[in-house]
Write a protein that holds these residues in place. Structure first.
Motif, PDB file in Angstrom:
ATOM      1  N   TYR A  32       0.080   0.843 -69.617  1.00  0.00           N
ATOM      2  CA  TYR A  32       1.342   0.292 -69.127  1.00  0.00           C
ATOM      3  C   TYR A  32       1.930  -0.741 -70.076  1.00  0.00           C
ATOM      4  O   TYR A  32       2.709  -1.603 -69.676  1.00  0.00           O
ATOM      5  CB  TYR A  32       1.139  -0.280 -67.728  1.00  0.00           C
ATOM      6  N   ASN A  33       1.537  -0.630 -71.355  1.00  0.00           N
ATOM      7  CA  ASN A  33       2.171  -1.401 -72.430  1.00  0.00           C
ATOM      8  C   ASN A  33       2.030  -2.912 -72.277  1.00  0.00           C
ATOM      9  O   ASN A  33       2.913  -3.669 -72.705  1.00  0.00           O
ATOM     10  CB  ASN A  33       3.657  -1.033 -72.551  1.00  0.00           C
ATOM     11  N   PRO A 155       5.274   8.944 -65.983  1.00  0.00           N
ATOM     12  CA  PRO A 155       6.086   7.808 -66.452  1.00  0.00           C
ATOM     13  C   PRO A 155       7.356   7.709 -65.613  1.00  0.00           C
ATOM     14  O   PRO A 155       8.399   8.271 -65.959  1.00  0.00           O
ATOM     15  CB  PRO A 155       6.384   8.184 -67.912  1.00  0.00           C
ATOM     16  N   PHE A 156       7.294   6.994 -64.493  1.00  0.00           N
ATOM     17  CA  PHE A 156       8.399   6.957 -63.545  1.00  0.00           C
ATOM     18  C   PHE A 156       9.712   6.505 -64.186  1.00  0.00           C
ATOM     19  O   PHE A 156      10.792   6.900 -63.748  1.00  0.00           O
ATOM     20  CB  PHE A 156       8.059   6.034 -62.372  1.00  0.00           C
ATOM     21  N   TYR A 157       9.630   5.689 -65.209  1.00  0.00           N
ATOM     22  CA  TYR A 157      10.840   5.163 -65.840  1.00  0.00           C
ATOM     23  C   TYR A 157      11.773   6.277 -66.317  1.00  0.00           C
ATOM     24  O   TYR A 157      12.994   6.127 -66.262  1.00  0.00           O
ATOM     25  CB  TYR A 157      10.449   4.257 -67.008  1.00  0.00           C
ATOM     26  N   ILE A 158      11.216   7.392 -66.785  1.00  0.00           N
ATOM     27  CA  ILE A 158      12.059   8.441 -67.358  1.00  0.00           C
ATOM     28  C   ILE A 158      12.347   9.575 -66.381  1.00  0.00           C
ATOM     29  O   ILE A 158      13.089  10.507 -66.719  1.00  0.00           O
ATOM     30  CB  ILE A 158      11.423   9.036 -68.636  1.00  0.00           C
ATOM     31  N   ASN A 160      13.998  11.832 -63.728  1.00  0.00           N
ATOM     32  CA  ASN A 160      15.346  12.009 -63.204  1.00  0.00           C
ATOM     33  C   ASN A 160      15.348  11.764 -61.703  1.00  0.00           C
ATOM     34  O   ASN A 160      14.468  12.237 -60.986  1.00  0.00           O
ATOM     35  CB  ASN A 160      15.838  13.426 -63.516  1.00  0.00           C
ATOM     36  N   SER A 164      12.839  12.659 -58.038  1.00  0.00           N
ATOM     37  CA  SER A 164      11.952  11.523 -57.783  1.00  0.00           C
ATOM     38  C   SER A 164      11.037  11.788 -56.593  1.00  0.00           C
ATOM     39  O   SER A 164       9.877  11.367 -56.584  1.00  0.00           O
ATOM     40  CB  SER A 164      12.768  10.254 -57.557  1.00  0.00           C
ATOM     41  N   LYS A 266      17.474  16.384 -67.232  1.00  0.00           N
ATOM     42  CA  LYS A 266      18.205  15.425 -68.058  1.00  0.00           C
ATOM     43  C   LYS A 266      19.291  16.135 -68.869  1.00  0.00           C
ATOM     44  O   LYS A 266      20.443  15.679 -68.929  1.00  0.00           O
ATOM     45  CB  LYS A 266      17.245  14.702 -69.002  1.00  0.00           C
TER      46      LYS A 266
END
Length: 284
Positions: A32-33, A155-158, A160, A164, A266
């Motif tokens: 998670y960076n 990776p929920f951030y990306i 669409n 979801s 996307k």
């Protein structure tokens, strides 16, 4: 009795004596960076813990699920953790500490004095980091080998927004989520183009040729053809087999397919109505 105001205000991760939870704690930070800038390997004889600096100042202590000097899960966990940190560019130093320090770490009650003692300690020389790795594994593994042991996560951030809901239940029902996602994409394009086609033929009709209903601005012809082929190829290679027979695949393949589906959503969202020469003449 340790006074509360003498406790170090840091985070703790992992469970003492349970190696896998301690490795997973480090994996989560890397996944998670959370930027681990430095790591201190805290050693007392053959027992080990980690004190990590995340970002500029935050400290995270990973409890004593690590060991060395014998065969077993503890040394293998130590080797995995060390190599993961090294491969992600983390600067590691080993310091010797008293057993009581490791005990307080396992009890989530390191003191301010403990941190000062750790920071003032001289690094162990000669360096033993690579010995711990080779003694436990016999060889160094590549980064990809270690990543394969990370948990399967989306990776929920990306993702669409239109899929979801499918992402939330993907890990429990991957096949159903994928099949529903492919159908949803077809329904979306079918509605936008007022078409009655299905699958690859639907996407060819929607995106291909001068009479296509949808296109992408600023895209070269070769790139446009590639995007069309991406839609049709994905349906031929993944959606069609899944619609006609029960699929049995590993989570790696399923997750990769879901991310491909997400990319198609996307691209579809970026497509605009095609007002080409033929359509313009027809509207005139």
């Amino acid at each position: 009795m340790i006074e509360i105001n003498s406790l170090a205000g840091i985070q703790y991760a992992g469970l003492p004596g349970i190696s896998e939870t301690c490795v997973q704690a480090i994996q989560r930070m890397l996944q998670y960076n959370d930027h681990i800038s430095t790591a201190k390997l805290l050693t007392n004889n053959h027992n080990h813990s980690f004190l990590l600096v995340v970002g500029e100042h935050d400290k995270v202590a990973v409890k004593g699920g690590f060991a060395s000097g014998y065969g077993g899960e503890g040394p293998r966990a130590l080797a995995r953790a060390l190599q993961l940190l090294l491969e992600h560019g983390v600067d590691i130093e080993e310091v010797d500490v008293e057993r009581a320090v490791l005990d307080r770490l396992d009890a989530s009650c390191l003191t301010v004095q403990d941190l000062e003692t750790i920071n003032a300690a001289q690094p162990v020389r000669p360096v033993r980091i690579h010995d711990y790795i080779y003694d436990a594994t016999g060889s160094a593994k590549s980064l990809g080998d270690h990543w394969s042991k990370f948990p399967a996560v989306l990776p929920f951030y990306i993702i669409n927004v239109r899929i979801s809901d499918l992402a939330l239940r993907f890990l429990e029902e991957p096949n159903d989520a994928l099949l529903q996602g492919f159908r949803r994409l077809e329904d979306t394009v079918r509605k936008r183009t007022e078409s009655q086609e299905h699958g690859a033929k639907l996407f060819s009709q929607a995106f291909q040729g001068e009479g296509a209903k949808l296109t992408w601005h600023g895209v070269q012809q070769s790139e446009l053809v590639g995007r069309v082929n991406l839609f049709t190829g994905a349906y031929m290679a993944h959606r069609n087999p899944r619609a006609h027979r029960e699929m049995s695949e590993d989570m790696t393949s399923l997750l990769s397919e879901f991310l491909l589906l997400n990319h198609l959503f996307k691209l579809e969202s970026e497509a605009v109505p095609n007002i080409g020469p033929e359509l313009e003449r027809g509207n005139g």
